[in-house]
Write an enzyme that holds these catalytic residues in place. Structure first.
Site, PDB file in Angstrom:
ATOM      1  N   ASP A 167       0.775  -1.237   0.000  1.00 45.81           N
ATOM      2  CA  ASP A 167       0.000   0.000   0.000  1.00 45.81           C
ATOM      3  C   ASP A 167       0.812   1.296   0.000  1.00 45.81           C
ATOM      4  OD1 ASP A 167      -1.519  -2.212   0.604  1.00 45.81           O
ATOM      5  OD2 ASP A 167      -2.656  -1.262   2.200  1.00 45.81           O
ATOM      6  N   GLU A 396       1.862  -9.411  11.732  1.00 48.90           N
ATOM      7  CA  GLU A 396       1.589  -8.977  10.352  1.00 48.90           C
ATOM      8  C   GLU A 396       2.900  -8.692   9.609  1.00 48.90           C
ATOM      9  OE1 GLU A 396      -0.885  -5.511  10.267  1.00 48.90           O
ATOM     10  OE2 GLU A 396      -1.391  -5.747   8.143  1.00 48.90           O
TER      11      GLU A 396
END
Ligand code: GLC
Length: 434
Positions: A167, A396
């Site tokens: 992103d 993550e």
């Protein structure tokens, strides 16, 4: 590695996948990402492949319920409502049911399909499931090579940073700065309430990201118009490489299924993409993403540069240069692979795709180095990745200098990558036989 800690992690990984299961699909993380994500599910299916064949097929079948009539497989399928995520279905305003976003994500799907097939019993039932999914994967790849290669020059277009799956990578800073900001969504965000804001993208990033969504809505999400008219258009080296690799895996499946005409079509795509590969190589011999609005290469080197190995488009010279680059990064960031060049001014060890290491990318990069005969590097990436999980669990992402776990906990694709890659005995395992 300590056997008891290893088997504890094995159990945890299986428990995470079970907990994040919503009946046929796996949410990346219950709190921050409560829907089905495209490339997450492909990695999850590869994790399930050797554990639970039926569940592996189902993950992909459920994802494809979100496939659009034009073949696109959206980045998120909103199978069931959830209040803890922004931007949800209303913000995207797409016509699809079940509701979905209007952008794609890296096409790992066909590779996952091959992995699941090869781990299956390869009996009639598996073959039937393969055939159903193969047809949809073929439509998905046609969409990339048609709608998303409007000039037919082998360079695929990505129209949104979220589409790249990486992103807030610094590659997108320049192209995003050209996006006219038309909305302010700072107060609507949920992500930075669940996770330390210092580890998440900025408000400015979100405003630009949502301005792009408004641009696409104004074009009624019409595929060709979106591909040619959005103010952010890049050839993301990540998507480009993952697609080429997935084309190779799709070609293999076309042959398994005896689809000769499809195989010829796929070979055509591969020839076009291979011919385009040198256009992404910069003067230093390393590949970069390209800004398709300005025609300029995007300077910052990121972990995507290593993915030409995974795509098998790197030349021998590029592979050697990548091995050297990897070793120089390793000296600064031993718990890699860092998502951004640790020597670049944009590097931030804790911020998402601007520095942290991600296990799924490590898997792809290790696969690439192994294929180019650089088995020691591949083994080191696997060993470091294993250490990260043993030390920090299924986070993550990770600080590549210290190994500290960051972002959300109990991450599905981290658990699946452990089960499908790291927990095995091999020093490196190829994703597939390719
Ligand atoms: C973030 C990541 C993206 C991933 C998603 C779900 O948005 O950048 O790559 O698919 O989270 O895990």
């Amino acid at each position: 590695m300590s056997q008891s800690l290893k088997s504890q992690r094995d159990d945890e990984a299986r428990a995470i996948l079970a907990r994040n299961d919503r009946g046929g699909y796996t949410v990346p993380n219950a709190r921050v990402y409560p829907f089905q994500w495209n490339w997450d599910s492909a990695f999850v299916a590869m994790g399930f492949a050797s554990l639970d064949e039926d569940r592996a097929w189902r993950e992909l079948e459920t994802l494809l319920r979100g496939q659009w009539p034009d073949g696109m497989v959206p980045s998120i399928v909103f199978h069931a409502p959830a209040e803890t995520y922004y931007p949800g279905p209303a913000a995207w305003g797409t016509p699809h049911r079940p509701p979905t976003t209007g952008i794609a994500q890296p096409p790992v799907l066909a590779t996952a399909l091959r992995v699941v097939w090869e781990a299956s019993r390869e009996d009639e039932a598996a073959r039937a499931r393969l055939a159903g999914l193969y047809q949809k994967a073929l439509a998905w790849h046609r969409w990339w090579h048609d709608t998303r290669d409007p000039e037919r020059n082998g360079l695929t277009v990505s129209v949104h940073p979220w589409e790249t799956g990486r992103d807030n990578s610094p590659e997108w800073d320049g192209p995003l700065a050209q996006v006219p900001v038309t909305v302010d969504v700072a107060t609507l965000r949920q992500d930075n309430k669940a996770v330390d804001p210092a580890e998440r993208p900025s408000d400015d990033f979100y405003n630009r990201a949502m301005s792009l969504v408004e641009e696409a809505k104004a074009l009624a999400w019409q595929g060709k118009a979106v591909a040619t008219r959005l103010s952010f258009r890049v050839c993301d080296l990540g998507i480009q490489s993952i697609l080429i690799r997935a084309d190779r895996d799709l070609l293999h499946l076309a042959r398994v299924l005896g689809r000769r005409d499809d195989a010829i079509e796929i070979e055509g795509w591969l020839a076009r993409a291979e011919a385009a590969a040198p256009r992404l190589v910069a003067a230093d011999g390393l590949s970069r993403s390209l800004d398709l609005v300005t025609g300029r290469p995007l300077e910052t080197i990121t972990s995507a540069s290593f993915l030409t190995l995974y795509a098998r488009t790197a030349t021998g010279a590029e592979a050697d240069a990548l091995a050297e680059l990897f070793e120089s990064w390793e000296r600064r960031a031993p718990f890699g692979v860092p998502s951004t060049d640790p020597q670049a001014p944009a590097f931030e060890a804790h911020r998402y795709w601007r520095g942290p290491a991600w296990l799924v990318i490590n898997r792809l990069i290790a696969d690439g180095f192994a294929a180019y005969g650089k088995a020691k590097i591949a083994a080191r990436i696997a060993a470091r990745s294993r250490e990260l999980v043993l030390k920090e669990g299924f986070r993550e992402y990770f600080d590549p200098r210290t190994g500290q776990g960051l972002g959300g906990t109990d991450f599905s694709w981290s658990a699946a990558t452990w089960l499908g890659w790291l927990s095995g005995e091999l020093t490196h395992s190829r994703l597939t036989g390719a």
